[in-house]
Design an enzyme around this catalytic site. Structure first.
Site, PDB file in Angstrom:
ATOM      1  N   CYS A 182      -1.721   9.528   2.787  1.00 31.03           N
ATOM      2  CA  CYS A 182      -1.511   8.997   1.429  1.00 31.03           C
ATOM      3  C   CYS A 182      -2.646   9.430   0.516  1.00 31.03           C
ATOM      4  O   CYS A 182      -2.445   9.674  -0.664  1.00 31.03           O
ATOM      5  CB  CYS A 182      -1.395   7.487   1.468  1.00 31.03           C
ATOM      6  N   GLU A 207       0.893  -1.180   0.000  1.00 32.13           N
ATOM      7  CA  GLU A 207       0.000   0.000   0.000  1.00 32.13           C
ATOM      8  C   GLU A 207       0.919   1.214   0.000  1.00 32.13           C
ATOM      9  O   GLU A 207       1.517   1.543   1.027  1.00 32.13           O
ATOM     10  CB  GLU A 207      -0.875   0.015   1.265  1.00 32.13           C
TER      11      GLU A 207
HETATM   12  P1  NAD Z   1       9.016   4.701   3.958  1.00 34.20           P
HETATM   13  O1  NAD Z   1       8.852   3.892   2.734  1.00 34.20           O
HETATM   14  O2  NAD Z   1      10.187   5.595   4.076  1.00 34.20           O
HETATM   15  O3  NAD Z   1       9.066   3.762   5.263  1.00 34.20           O
HETATM   16  C1  NAD Z   1       8.016   2.899   5.624  1.00 34.20           C
HETATM   17  C2  NAD Z   1       8.531   1.793   6.524  1.00 34.20           C
HETATM   18  O4  NAD Z   1       9.465   0.988   5.811  1.00 34.20           O
HETATM   19  C3  NAD Z   1       9.265   2.260   7.766  1.00 34.20           C
HETATM   20  O5  NAD Z   1       8.848   1.455   8.843  1.00 34.20           O
HETATM   21  C4  NAD Z   1      10.734   2.021   7.432  1.00 34.20           C
HETATM   22  O6  NAD Z   1      11.544   1.787   8.556  1.00 34.20           O
HETATM   23  C5  NAD Z   1      10.632   0.766   6.596  1.00 34.20           C
HETATM   24  N1  NAD Z   1      11.739   0.529   5.646  1.00 34.20           N
HETATM   25  C6  NAD Z   1      12.512   1.442   5.023  1.00 34.20           C
HETATM   26  N2  NAD Z   1      13.367   0.838   4.159  1.00 34.20           N
HETATM   27  C7  NAD Z   1      13.110  -0.496   4.248  1.00 34.20           C
HETATM   28  C8  NAD Z   1      13.641  -1.648   3.585  1.00 34.20           C
HETATM   29  N3  NAD Z   1      14.606  -1.560   2.664  1.00 34.20           N
HETATM   30  N4  NAD Z   1      13.144  -2.863   3.918  1.00 34.20           N
HETATM   31  C9  NAD Z   1      12.160  -2.988   4.817  1.00 34.20           C
HETATM   32  N5  NAD Z   1      11.608  -1.933   5.486  1.00 34.20           N
HETATM   33  C10 NAD Z   1      12.079  -0.696   5.197  1.00 34.20           C
HETATM   34  O7  NAD Z   1       7.656   5.501   4.112  1.00 34.20           O
HETATM   35  P2  NAD Z   1       7.317   6.665   5.145  1.00 34.20           P
HETATM   36  O8  NAD Z   1       8.079   7.889   4.775  1.00 34.20           O
HETATM   37  O9  NAD Z   1       7.412   6.142   6.538  1.00 34.20           O
HETATM   38  O10 NAD Z   1       5.749   6.905   4.883  1.00 34.20           O
HETATM   39  C11 NAD Z   1       5.241   7.801   3.959  1.00 34.20           C
HETATM   40  C12 NAD Z   1       4.815   7.081   2.709  1.00 34.20           C
HETATM   41  O11 NAD Z   1       3.814   6.106   3.035  1.00 34.20           O
HETATM   42  C13 NAD Z   1       4.155   8.002   1.683  1.00 34.20           C
HETATM   43  O12 NAD Z   1       4.616   7.686   0.400  1.00 34.20           O
HETATM   44  C14 NAD Z   1       2.676   7.663   1.831  1.00 34.20           C
HETATM   45  O13 NAD Z   1       1.905   7.954   0.684  1.00 34.20           O
HETATM   46  C15 NAD Z   1       2.721   6.197   2.119  1.00 34.20           C
HETATM   47  N6  NAD Z   1       1.480   5.739   2.744  1.00 34.20           N
HETATM   48  C16 NAD Z   1       0.639   4.934   2.026  1.00 34.20           C
HETATM   49  C17 NAD Z   1      -0.573   4.530   2.573  1.00 34.20           C
HETATM   50  C18 NAD Z   1      -1.536   3.639   1.817  1.00 34.20           C
HETATM   51  O14 NAD Z   1      -2.447   3.083   2.428  1.00 34.20           O
HETATM   52  N7  NAD Z   1      -1.403   3.484   0.512  1.00 34.20           N
HETATM   53  C19 NAD Z   1      -0.919   4.957   3.862  1.00 34.20           C
HETATM   54  C20 NAD Z   1      -0.034   5.789   4.554  1.00 34.20           C
HETATM   55  C21 NAD Z   1       1.165   6.171   3.991  1.00 34.20           C
END
Ligand code: NAD
Length: 472
Positions: A261, A227
């Site tokens: 998001c 997501e």
């Molecule tokens: P991010 O991708 O930077 O991080 C998300 C999570 O992934 C964190 O817990 C982080 O520690 C972990 N992570 C980072 N690199 C990783 C890797 N290589 N392997 C495994 N885990 C890893 O996202 P963010 O900045 O925390 O959140 C914002 C983003 O989330 C925005 O793009 C937003 O649109 C999206 N989002 C989507 C939804 C949805 O339902 N579609 C909902 C909320 C937020």
């Protein structure tokens, strides 16, 4: 890890990161306990999760307080904890109904065979969540996975980790649950270890991380429910109600400081009403108040420093290419926090990052269109396909246009309704996500592999049935 407080800018919390070995140990424990958790059946699981619900209620004030420091939002944190309790309650009610398997039935293709289905949950589901709604997005996949009979390794974002302290207490208060649900603390490395240890991954976060996780899951041959980000468009037709559309679009763009998001991030308005629309939304945007005094105001600071930088870069890029700022336009530091007023941008186009890249901030860029085809062309000119909005007083026309936007959900005469409506199944289009929906019944059913039991009632075929009959 030292953690920044978004209101003060001070690093005032320490996150004790889980190492790869401790994540592997946690997995061993919950993998073992999962067998009994699944075998005892959904009724017993509901009883345990209801005990957790009571425990969550007890710790709700503590968790809401921690969340309010994580996110610098008090009221939204209270709503978020309330929403999380509602989610647990809803799955306690719905999961047993969905687990009523169909009775044995005759096969439609082999008339001496009957068919039974068994649903086998994944053993360990890894849940990796982002910082914008830390609790809700941690539990949205965790709860149905537990209900399905899986155990869960949950790794919330390292940007907003304080709420895990209260959440951990609520879990430890229910020993049966603590055996199958473990929290993992840390950043990307801990997330990678979760992927390496799990049998299925639910990930909510950005597109770049989602791609890495998708590739790592493909390598391990496990499903990845992704997501991801969005760049949600709104199309405002000339017969739209001006009050309704400006109120809804403003709230959707700048609510939670645009850090959702499903925030609307680009607005296409019919040229006939464009001037009135811009005047009205700019007037409303300039009245939005900031919670610099935490007890007053409507919009908090930006949570993540890195995002603040990206937002300013997008505004500067747009201005350098000819955009005009009607209100807001600057990320400011106040008492250590990073603040961005609602920013209305006009004279924008798709050469600017603000119209093509996810902003995740309170920005309202507006373009005028002359035909619906033109609006649709722009709305679909995106790598994202999360959700969208259409505004019109003609519901049939709005529905027809909604059908042509390449996204998983469209709010009609409102914005971001997917943050309220959890029972309508939706799949993201394009790079906004992939695999089974977390909404609707699929939010639960995706945690099972469907096994078929094929029961022969006649004598099985023998090799004599393959005797060549040809006389040539
Ligand atoms: P991010 O991708 O930077 O991080 C998300 C999570 O992934 C964190 O817990 C982080 O520690 C972990 N992570 C980072 N690199 C990783 C890797 N290589 N392997 C495994 N885990 C890893 O996202 P963010 O900045 O925390 O959140 C914002 C983003 O989330 C925005 O793009 C937003 O649109 C999206 N989002 C989507 C939804 C949805 O339902 N579609 C909902 C909320 C937020």
């Amino acid at each position: 890890m030292k953690i920044r407080n978004p209101r003060t800018g001070k690093y005032d919390y320490e996150l004790d990161e889980d190492r790869v070995k401790s994540i592997a140990n946690k997995t061993l424990q919950i993998r073992d306990a999962q067998k009994a958790w699944n075998a005892q059946g959904v009724t017993k699981r509901v009883e345990v999760i209801q005990l957790w619900l009571e425990s969550l209620k007890e710790y709700q004030p503590e968790i809401a307080k921690q969340l309010s420091i994580d996110t610098a939002r008090k009221r939204i944190s209270e709503v978020e904890t309330g929403g999380a309790l509602g989610l647990v309650q809803a799955w306690c009610y719905r999961a047993p109904q969905l687990l009523a398997l169909p009775a044995e039935r005759p096969s439609m293709s082999a008339n001496t065979v009957t068919v039974q289905q068994q649903w086998i949950p994944y053993g360990v589901v890894g849940v990796i969540s982002p910082w914008n709604f830390p609790l809700l997005l941690a539990l949205i996949d965790t709860v149905p996975a537990l209900m399905a009979g899986c155990s869960v390794l949950l790794k919330p974002s390292e940007v907003t980790p304080r709420f895990m302290d209260g959440l951990e207490k609520s879990i430890q208060a229910v020993p049966e649950l603590a055996k199958v649900l473990k929290l993992v603390r840390g950043g990307a490395d801990a997330g990678k270890a979760v992927v390496q240890n799990s049998d299925a991954i639910c990930f909510t976060g950005s597109v770049p991380t989602g791609k890495k996780i998708g590739a790592a899951c493909a390598e391990r041959f496990i499903p990845a429910f992704l997501e991801l980000g969005g760049k949600d468009p709104a199309i405002v037709l000339k017969d739209a109600d001006l009050e309704v559309s400006t109120d809804a679009i403003l709230r959707s763009c700048v609510g939670a400081t645009g850090q959702a998001c499903q925030s609307l991030e680009r607005i296409y308005v019919d040229a006939v009403i464009y001037d009135d629309f811009v005047k009205e939304i700019t007037a409303k945007a300039s009245k939005v108040t900031m919670t610099v005094n935490p007890k007053k105001g409507q919009m908090g600071p930006l949570i993540f420093e890195g995002q603040a930088q990206k937002i300013q870069e997008q505004i500067d890029d747009a201005i350098s290419k000819g955009a005009k700022v009607l209100t807001g336009g600057k990320v400011k530091e106040i008492e250590g926090g990073l603040w961005c007023e609602p920013t209305v941008l006009v004279n924008v186009d798709h050469t600017m990052k603000v119209m093509t890249e996810e902003t995740f901030g309170p920005i309202i860029p507006i373009m005028a269109f002359t035909t619906v085809e033109e609006a649709l062309k722009w709305a679909n000119d995106s790598i994202y396909g999360l959700s969208a909005s259409v505004f019109s007083t003609n519901k049939d026309k709005a529905i027809q246009i909604a059908g042509k936007i390449e996204v998983g959900a469209v709010s009609i005469n409102d914005g971001s309704l997917t943050n309220k409506v959890y029972d309508a199944e939706k799949n993201s289009f394009k790079e906004s996500g992939i695999n089974g929906s977390r909404m609707g019944d699929a939010g639960f059913l995706r945690f099972f592999r469907k096994k078929a039991l094929l029961i022969q009632s006649a004598h099985p075929e023998t090799m004599m049935d393959f005797e060549e009959m040809s006389k040539d």
